[in-house]
Design an enzyme around this catalytic site. Sequence first.
Site, PDB file in Angstrom:
ATOM      1  N   GLY A  40      -7.834  14.064  -1.671  1.00 61.76           N
ATOM      2  CA  GLY A  40      -7.923  14.133  -0.231  1.00 61.76           C
ATOM      3  C   GLY A  40      -9.234  14.912   0.267  1.00 61.76           C
ATOM      4  O   GLY A  40      -9.283  15.991   0.189  1.00 61.76           O
ATOM      5  N   HIS A  41      -9.887  14.113   0.851  1.00 61.90           N
ATOM      6  CA  HIS A  41     -11.272  14.688   1.082  1.00 61.90           C
ATOM      7  C   HIS A  41     -11.555  14.488   2.715  1.00 61.90           C
ATOM      8  O   HIS A  41     -11.364  13.352   3.208  1.00 61.90           O
ATOM      9  CB  HIS A  41     -12.357  13.768   0.411  1.00 61.90           C
ATOM     10  CG  HIS A  41     -12.317  14.109  -1.091  1.00 61.90           C
ATOM     11  ND1 HIS A  41     -13.337  13.209  -1.855  1.00 61.90           N
ATOM     12  CD2 HIS A  41     -11.855  14.896  -1.893  1.00 61.90           C
ATOM     13  CE1 HIS A  41     -12.944  13.656  -3.107  1.00 61.90           C
ATOM     14  NE2 HIS A  41     -11.938  14.756  -2.865  1.00 61.90           N
ATOM     15  N   GLN A 223     -10.967  16.370  -7.543  1.00 61.02           N
ATOM     16  CA  GLN A 223     -10.177  17.652  -7.898  1.00 61.02           C
ATOM     17  C   GLN A 223     -11.460  18.733  -8.342  1.00 61.02           C
ATOM     18  O   GLN A 223     -12.337  18.841  -7.664  1.00 61.02           O
ATOM     19  CB  GLN A 223      -9.405  17.361  -9.328  1.00 61.02           C
ATOM     20  CG  GLN A 223      -8.056  16.145  -9.028  1.00 61.02           C
ATOM     21  CD  GLN A 223      -8.479  14.839  -8.770  1.00 61.02           C
ATOM     22  OE1 GLN A 223      -9.208  14.239  -9.597  1.00 61.02           O
ATOM     23  NE2 GLN A 223      -8.156  14.487  -7.756  1.00 61.02           N
TER      24      GLN A 223
HETATM   25  P1  GDP Z   1     -12.113  18.490  -0.857  1.00 64.09           P
HETATM   26  O1  GDP Z   1     -10.836  17.871  -1.560  1.00 64.09           O
HETATM   27  O2  GDP Z   1     -12.933  19.199  -1.658  1.00 64.09           O
HETATM   28  O3  GDP Z   1     -12.906  17.432  -0.374  1.00 64.09           O
HETATM   29  O4  GDP Z   1     -11.618  19.431   0.403  1.00 64.09           O
HETATM   30  P2  GDP Z   1     -10.516  19.114   1.391  1.00 64.09           P
HETATM   31  O5  GDP Z   1     -11.276  18.096   2.512  1.00 64.09           O
HETATM   32  O6  GDP Z   1      -8.949  18.676   0.775  1.00 64.09           O
HETATM   33  O7  GDP Z   1     -10.375  20.547   1.826  1.00 64.09           O
HETATM   34  C1  GDP Z   1     -11.199  21.055   2.516  1.00 64.09           C
HETATM   35  C2  GDP Z   1     -10.757  21.600   4.003  1.00 64.09           C
HETATM   36  O8  GDP Z   1     -11.682  22.650   4.533  1.00 64.09           O
HETATM   37  C3  GDP Z   1     -11.075  20.469   4.878  1.00 64.09           C
HETATM   38  O9  GDP Z   1      -9.886  20.451   5.978  1.00 64.09           O
HETATM   39  C4  GDP Z   1     -12.431  20.750   5.693  1.00 64.09           C
HETATM   40  O10 GDP Z   1     -12.518  19.981   6.747  1.00 64.09           O
HETATM   41  C5  GDP Z   1     -12.636  22.006   5.513  1.00 64.09           C
HETATM   42  N1  GDP Z   1     -13.658  22.663   5.363  1.00 64.09           N
HETATM   43  C6  GDP Z   1     -14.781  22.348   4.687  1.00 64.09           C
HETATM   44  N2  GDP Z   1     -15.843  23.176   4.732  1.00 64.09           N
HETATM   45  C7  GDP Z   1     -15.420  24.279   5.655  1.00 64.09           C
HETATM   46  C8  GDP Z   1     -15.893  25.298   6.104  1.00 64.09           C
HETATM   47  O11 GDP Z   1     -17.268  25.655   5.708  1.00 64.09           O
HETATM   48  N3  GDP Z   1     -15.266  26.167   7.070  1.00 64.09           N
HETATM   49  C9  GDP Z   1     -14.089  25.740   7.360  1.00 64.09           C
HETATM   50  N4  GDP Z   1     -13.255  26.599   8.141  1.00 64.09           N
HETATM   51  N5  GDP Z   1     -13.573  24.708   6.923  1.00 64.09           N
HETATM   52  C10 GDP Z   1     -14.144  23.718   5.884  1.00 64.09           C
HETATM   53  P1  IMO Z   2      -9.135  16.684  -4.200  1.00 64.64           P
HETATM   54  O1  IMO Z   2     -10.180  15.752  -4.543  1.00 64.64           O
HETATM   55  C1  IMO Z   2      -6.175  19.749  -5.239  1.00 64.64           C
HETATM   56  C2  IMO Z   2      -3.343  18.853  -8.238  1.00 64.64           C
HETATM   57  C3  IMO Z   2      -1.929  18.266  -7.864  1.00 64.64           C
HETATM   58  C4  IMO Z   2      -1.093  19.008  -9.238  1.00 64.64           C
HETATM   59  C5  IMO Z   2      -2.339  18.583 -10.222  1.00 64.64           C
HETATM   60  C6  IMO Z   2      -1.669  16.973 -10.965  1.00 64.64           C
HETATM   61  O2  IMO Z   2      -8.820  16.640  -3.000  1.00 64.64           O
HETATM   62  O3  IMO Z   2      -9.843  18.148  -4.464  1.00 64.64           O
HETATM   63  P2  IMO Z   2      -1.891  14.587 -10.228  1.00 64.64           P
HETATM   64  O4  IMO Z   2      -1.255  13.982  -9.155  1.00 64.64           O
HETATM   65  O5  IMO Z   2      -3.562  14.677 -10.055  1.00 64.64           O
HETATM   66  O6  IMO Z   2      -1.436  14.327 -11.521  1.00 64.64           O
HETATM   67  O7  IMO Z   2      -1.487  16.310  -9.776  1.00 64.64           O
HETATM   68  O8  IMO Z   2      -3.666  18.368  -9.745  1.00 64.64           O
HETATM   69  N1  IMO Z   2      -4.402  17.944  -7.554  1.00 64.64           N
HETATM   70  C7  IMO Z   2      -5.032  18.453  -7.010  1.00 64.64           C
HETATM   71  N2  IMO Z   2      -5.181  19.726  -6.144  1.00 64.64           N
HETATM   72  N3  IMO Z   2      -7.170  18.820  -4.838  1.00 64.64           N
HETATM   73  C8  IMO Z   2      -6.761  17.463  -5.342  1.00 64.64           C
HETATM   74  O9  IMO Z   2      -8.010  16.614  -5.366  1.00 64.64           O
HETATM   75  C9  IMO Z   2      -5.947  17.173  -6.201  1.00 64.64           C
HETATM   76  N4  IMO Z   2      -5.765  16.305  -7.070  1.00 64.64           N
HETATM   77  C10 IMO Z   2      -4.553  16.866  -7.993  1.00 64.64           C
HETATM   78  O10 IMO Z   2      -1.551  19.224  -6.849  1.00 64.64           O
HETATM   79  O11 IMO Z   2      -1.242  20.207  -9.140  1.00 64.64           O
HETATM   80 MG    MG Z   3      -8.728  17.669  -1.285  1.00 66.75          MG
END
Ligand code: GDP
Ligand code: IMO
Ligand code: MG
Length: 434
Positions: A40-41, A223
């Site tokens: 989830g990005h 991940q």
């Molecule tokens: P990813 O899975 O590594 O792409 O990260 P996610 O999108 O799941 O989670 C990161 C969260 O932090 C998202 O809601 C971003 O919008 C937010 N984010 C990213 N960089 C920053 C930052 O520098 N500061 C803050 N406050 N939020 C950030």
């Molecule tokens: P992004 O790309 C955070 C975690 C799940 C669980 C474990 C196994 O957004 O960083 P799965 O469904 O892959 O078999 O789950 O891995 N997990 C993540 N945690 N960010 C993710 O992706 C994840 N993708 C899987 O919560 O602990």
């Molecule tokens: Mg994520």
Amino acid sequence: MANVAVIGAQWGDEGKGKIVDWLAERADMVVRFQGGHNAGHTLVVGENVYKLSLLPSGIVRGTPSVIGNGVVLDPWALKAEIERLAAQGVTATPETLRIADNCALILPFHRDLDGLREDASGAGKIGTTRRGIGPAYEDKVGRRAIRVCDLAHLDDLGPQLDRLTAHHDALRAGFGEPPIDRDTLVAELRAIADFVLQFARPVWRDLNLAKEAGKRILFEGAQGVLLDIDHGTYPFVTSSNTIAGSAAGGSGLGPAAVGFVLGIAKAYTTRVGSGPFPTELDGDGPDGATGERLGTRGYEFGTVTGRKRRCGWFDAVLVRQSAAVGGITGIALTKIDVLDGFEEVKICTGYRLRGEVIDYYPAHAADQALVEPVYETMPGWQESTAGARSWADLPAQAIKYIRRVEELIRCPVALVSTSPERADTILVRDPFAD
Ligand code: GDP
Ligand code: IMO
Ligand code: MG
């Protein structure tokens, strides 16, 4: 001119999407090489918030995007995500999105099995995203998978389907579930086949041609290293290799094509799902309150499942280990703004295990449960770093913190992120210039 691979250096959700989107401005192609729609990005561009699970983050800028062979692809999730993004004005066409024809599919019974296993595991559950990721990779390695290219040959699936359903029907029977209805499955695949096939190509070929033409390729990991099937906190991991080495194998390019490996790490630590977490701040006391404060300031809720993320201090031992096994050249330190206003901040520099201090995370679960973090405490900073776009905008104490992190993880900081917004990023060392 280097290519760049972006990988998570902790347990995921480090902010990879934001950084990939930021770097994508200068990339010719963005490639996902492992994982699936468990990722989830989140990307924030002005008023708009984009949430991507399966599609490479480059799609938002219109940078040609590729889903490589190392990804497990749920065709229905793909369609839903493309439609969701189209409603936000982001279009995926065969020109902007290419999917490897040798990509293994996630099918409805993979999702069922993921959920059934989790429900049956009680307290020992992994806490997966229930998207069928693990079962789909098992079938790929077990040589039973249906792949994207099979969608063009659905009338010839016979023996392949026999092996697949024989395997799954036995598992399903163990859970008291009915066997797979093959006619329904084939009909469902037939209904979605053309949608997926419009994007299907031998992408390894496109990528190699792009490489020969000197194009810049940006690999987008999902991940993080601590969720890697080999190097992570097994068994509380995902079912793919999340390290930079996967970028080559998961896309059809040789290892020399990978180039600069940018590891993304939060300025603290989070984890969603079960498993060990040495620096976790939880409980009813002051630690729990600090963890809550990090979670609230950082808005730590999962993009995919909405689950609350567990929070703790930065663990330099784990990130140093990730940098080593992940092949990380430089770090992007994100969410430094979340630490604004703390009186003091802590960094874990080692673990105490049976009276000794060690500088690595042991492999066995019993040892992992026993380790106690050794902390170094630094004064915090009261000024805001939110939205800072240059080093000079950072308070001195924040700079000291970043420099100390760098020293402890033995890896230079290449970028600092100071808010969710695309442009709020400090460039220290250009990954593409290396
Ligand atoms: P990813 O899975 O590594 O792409 O990260 P996610 O999108 O799941 O989670 C990161 C969260 O932090 C998202 O809601 C971003 O919008 C937010 N984010 C990213 N960089 C920053 C930052 O520098 N500061 C803050 N406050 N939020 C950030
Ligand atoms: P992004 O790309 C955070 C975690 C799940 C669980 C474990 C196994 O957004 O960083 P799965 O469904 O892959 O078999 O789950 O891995 N997990 C993540 N945690 N960010 C993710 O992706 C994840 N993708 C899987 O919560 O602990
Ligand atoms: Mg994520």
